[in-house]
Structure formats: structure tokens, C-alpha cells
Scaffold this motif. Structure first.
Motif, mmCIF file in Angstrom:
data_model
loop_
_atom_site.group_PDB
_atom_site.id
_atom_site.type_symbol
_atom_site.label_atom_id
_atom_site.label_comp_id
_atom_site.label_asym_id
_atom_site.label_seq_id
_atom_site.Cartn_x
_atom_site.Cartn_y
_atom_site.Cartn_z
ATOM 1 N N THR A 1 0.828 -1.213 0.000
ATOM 2 C CA THR A 1 0.000 0.000 0.000
ATOM 3 C C THR A 1 0.864 1.266 0.000
ATOM 4 N N VAL A 2 1.894 1.287 0.844
ATOM 5 C CA VAL A 2 2.764 2.460 0.944
ATOM 6 C C VAL A 2 3.513 2.712 -0.366
ATOM 7 N N THR A 3 4.090 1.652 -0.905
ATOM 8 C CA THR A 3 4.857 1.824 -2.151
ATOM 9 C C THR A 3 3.950 2.168 -3.327
ATOM 10 N N MET A 4 2.719 1.668 -3.325
ATOM 11 C CA MET A 4 1.773 2.008 -4.391
ATOM 12 C C MET A 4 1.439 3.498 -4.351
ATOM 13 N N LEU A 5 1.217 4.029 -3.147
ATOM 14 C CA LEU A 5 0.918 5.452 -3.004
ATOM 15 C C LEU A 5 2.088 6.316 -3.467
ATOM 16 N N PHE A 6 3.297 5.907 -3.090
ATOM 17 C CA PHE A 6 4.482 6.654 -3.524
ATOM 18 C C PHE A 6 4.664 6.572 -5.030
ATOM 19 N N SER A 7 4.316 5.422 -5.618
ATOM 20 C CA SER A 7 4.491 5.268 -7.071
ATOM 21 C C SER A 7 3.554 6.177 -7.854
ATOM 22 N N PHE A 8 2.399 6.514 -7.248
ATOM 23 C CA PHE A 8 1.479 7.451 -7.900
ATOM 24 C C PHE A 8 2.026 8.879 -7.847
ATOM 25 N N ILE A 9 2.769 9.181 -6.786
ATOM 26 C CA ILE A 9 3.341 10.519 -6.623
ATOM 27 C C ILE A 9 4.623 10.657 -7.432
ATOM 28 N N VAL A 10 5.470 9.630 -7.322
ATOM 29 C CA VAL A 10 6.759 9.643 -8.025
ATOM 30 C C VAL A 10 6.789 8.495 -9.029
#
Length: 389
Positions: A332-341
Motif C-alpha cells: 500500500t505504501v509503495t503504491m501510493l508513492f508510485s502514484f506521486i513519483v
């Protein structure tokens, strides 16, 4: 996978100068930790041992033990006359009266065998009653009137209707075998030569009408019709029936100001100050008796009413449960970051960890069809990411 679990039960008398406590001793030869010796142990008609404790202010009862997941496979295939009488008895929560007898006969009038009659009762309850938690009132009588209740009411009515047709039945009190204070109640009825047969009308209702209720949890559900005759095998039993007579005798505090913590069959009932004709309504896993010096006293905290318990699985099941939670957090955390970066490594990480998360469900045999599809979808998505990179 291991069928063993560790049960950790704790109760501390924080409120009263002295408190009486009854509970069924778990079916184990030894405890990992046992902090208090019972003042009395009595064998009861269910074949279990009822322990009686006296706890002074700030004394605690702590039982930590390993036990196998509950199963009826090794139970007896015949009952004595005394046992039959016990499991056909009329009780307050599962009454055998004109109303329940008439209803049971109407439900099963076309059925020939006891098993077919019990199956007809199962279908009738699942079809005509609604699961609501918390229930406004306890007992089969109220359930018949209101048409709604939780697992307790579903089970109490099944017991009453079976007994009305002379089918030995019991309301089993226990817990899901993972997590903290995941209490549950279900049924078993007895057929000569076959033994005790499991039935769970409330879970059948939920799986039929609200199939997503347990999605994302660690309970392996089955098709609703299969809850007649089996369970998913993730349960621990605290007591093999309700309304167990308490020994030593439970003396109701008639002069006390009763804090109506429960309503049974439309009447106020003070948990911890009253009994049902000398019986505990149910043992999950305890029942208590306390004095309040004629002062109105409310037991608002569940730990003061039932104590607390936590059940942990062993071996691969436990590792997969931990990995499931960990991988979901990471994904979940890495997915959210992947949307930002926009980053290939982040996208790879969240898809890969989601695959691990889905595989944990598959290996634990939870929602196999759904998570097989989701795993395949995520693998294809991960391969497309790698090809694109």
C-alpha cells in the motif's frame, strides 16, 4: 499445516474486594502458564470440568495453553440416557414449549430422518431470520418475536427446535482461532452412529446474504450450505453448551440494585449478580459473581465481564498471517508513492508485494477463487511493467 493454537486468557479483579468466577477448564494436560489454582473443580454433564475460583482485589487468573483446533471427529458415536436427557432439556434461552414444538413440527413435517429434520430447521432459520449485532434481546423466545439477533440467538433457536423434535442438540460457545476476543457461538446435533454434527446457521446467513463480511480477514469461509455438517476448522471451544449449572451454587443477589447489562426474553438481567435458575447464561469463557453493597453498578468494560483472550496460530499459518499484514502495508505504501513519483522500482515493489499478499491468502486457503484470479492479474501486470521498463 499445524492444527495447534496458543490460547492466552487473562482476568484481573480490579473492582471488587472479592469476586467469584466459574469457567470450563480447557482440555489440555498442562498449561504454559497458570497463575491461580481453582478452589473447586466439578465434572459436569457435558463431560467437561467446571472450575470455581475466588479472586481477591487485584488477583488475576492467567491461563496460557496450547490446544488443537476444535473438531467433532473423535467424539463418541452414542449417548447415555443421562446425556440424552441433558441435551434434550428445556431451558430459558432454548425453551421447549408449545410454540417451539409447533414450529419445529411444521418445519419438519415432510422429513423422515432426524438428520433431514435438522437440515430443514437449518434452512428455515437461515431463510427467515436476520443477523444483527449487538442484539437488543437474548434468547430464542425474543428471536422468534423480533426475527433478528446474533450468532447466539441463531444457535439458541436451532437448539430449541431440534430438542422439540427429540433430537439431542447443544449450543457451542467458543472463539475464532485467531486474533483477540473473536467470540462465536454455533450448534451441534447428535445422530446415533454418526456422533455430533456441526451446524452454523448465523455464518450460513452471513455467507448467503452478506458474503463480503469476512473478506480481508483471516477466517476461511465456506459455501453457506456447507455450514450444515461442517465448519472451516478455525475454532476453539470454551463450553459445549449454555445454561450450565454453577457449582458451588450461585446465589442471586436479590437485594442488590441490578445493573441491567442484558435483556433476556424481554426481562432485565444483571450480569454478575443474577443467574438463570442457578445456571450461567453462557460461559465465554467465564461467568462471575460480585458484590456491590447495594449500589447501582455497571460493568461497562468487556474485560470486567468476560476477561480478555488472544489466540495465536502455530507454524506456517502464523508466519503467513504475519507476512500477509506486512506485505499489505508495504504494498500500500509503495503504491501510493508510485502514484506521486513515477519510478519503475516502486511500481515493481508494490506489484510484487501484492502478489505475496495474495499468495498468503491462497496458502492459508482463504477465498481461493478470488485470490487466484487477483494473483494472476497482478502477475500479468508485473510482467507488463518489466516489459515496459
Amino acid at each position: 499445516m499445524s492444527k495447534m493454537v496458543t490460547v492466552d486468557y487473562f482476568y484481573k479483579n480490579e473492582l471488587f474486594e472479592q469476586l467469584q468466577l466459574w469457567m470450563i477448564l480447557p482440555p489440555v494436560s498442562q498449561f504454559n502458564e497458570k497463575s491461580l489454582v481453582p478452589a473447586q473443580v466439578t465434572e459436569i454433564p457435558t463431560g467437561e470440568q467446571l472450575a470455581y475460583y475466588i479472586l481477591n482485589k487485584n488477583e488475576r487468573l492467567h491461563l496460557n495453553y496450547d490446544v488443537e483446533l476444535y473438531s467433532t471427529k473423535n467424539d463418541k458415536k452414542a449417548l447415555t440416557e443421562e446425556e440424552k436427557k441433558f441435551y434434550l432439556r428445556n431451558t430459558i434461552l432454548s425453551p421447549i414449549n408449545k410454540e417451539t414444538t409447533k414450529l419445529a413440527e411444521e418445519i419438519a413435517y415432510q422429513q423422515e430422518t432426524d438428520k433431514e429434520k435438522a437440515r430443514a430447521i437449518f434452512y428455515y432459520i437461515v431463510k427467515n431470520y436476520r443477523y444483527v449485532y449487538p442484539p437488543s434481546c437474548r434468547g430464542a423466545k425474543s428471536f422468534l418475536e423480533l426475527k433478528e439477533g446474533d450468532c447466539g440467538e441463531f444457535s439458541m433457536l436451532f437448539t430449541a427446535l431440534c430438542r422439540a423434535l427429540n433430537i439431542p442438540a447443544r449450543t457451542v460457545v467458543g472463539s475464532w482461532a485467531n486474533g483477540k476476543m473473536e467470540g462465536h457461538v454455533w450448534n451441534e446435533f447428535f445422530i446415533e452412529g454418526e456422533g455430533w454434527i456441526s451446524v452454523d446457521t448465523s455464518m450460513a446467513f452471513i455467507q448467503k446474504k452478506r458474503p463480503w463480511s469476512f473478506f480481508g480477514g483471516s477466517i476461511r469461509t465456506i459455501h453457506w450450505k456447507k455450514y450444515f455438517g461442517q465448519t472451516e476448522g478455525q475454532r476453539v471451544v470454551f463450553s459445549k453448551d449454555i445454561e450450565i449449572e454453577l457449582v458451588p451454587e450461585y446465589k442471586d443477589d436479590e437485594e442488590a440494585f441490578i445493573a441491567a447489562s442484558m435483556i433476556i426474553n424481554g426481562e432485565n438481567f444483571g450480569w454478575g449478580q443474577q443467574s438463570l435458575n442457578g445456571c450461567a447464561p453462557y460461559l465465554q469463557p467465564i461467568y462471575i459473581k460480585f458484590q456491590t453493597n447495594n449500589e447501582l453498578f455497571f460493568l461497562q468494560d468487556a474485560s470486567h465481564v468476560l476477561g480478555t483472550w488472544k489466540i495465536r496460530e502455530h507454524g506456517l499459518k502464523h508466519l503467513l498471517a504475519v507476512l500477509k499484514i506486512t506485505s499489505l502495508i508495504v504494498a500500500t505504501v509503495t503504491m501510493l508513492f508510485s502514484f506521486i513519483v513515477q519510478n519503475l522500482y516502486l511500481e515493481f515493489t508494490f506489484k510484487f508485494t501484492f502478489i505475496i499478499f495474495f499468495l498468503c491468502y491462497i496458502l492459508r486457503r482463504e477465498y481461493l477463487v478470488i485470490f487466484n484470479i487477483m494473483t494472476l492479474f497482478m502477475i500479468l501486470s508485473l510482467l507488463a511493467t518489466l516489459d515496459g521498463g
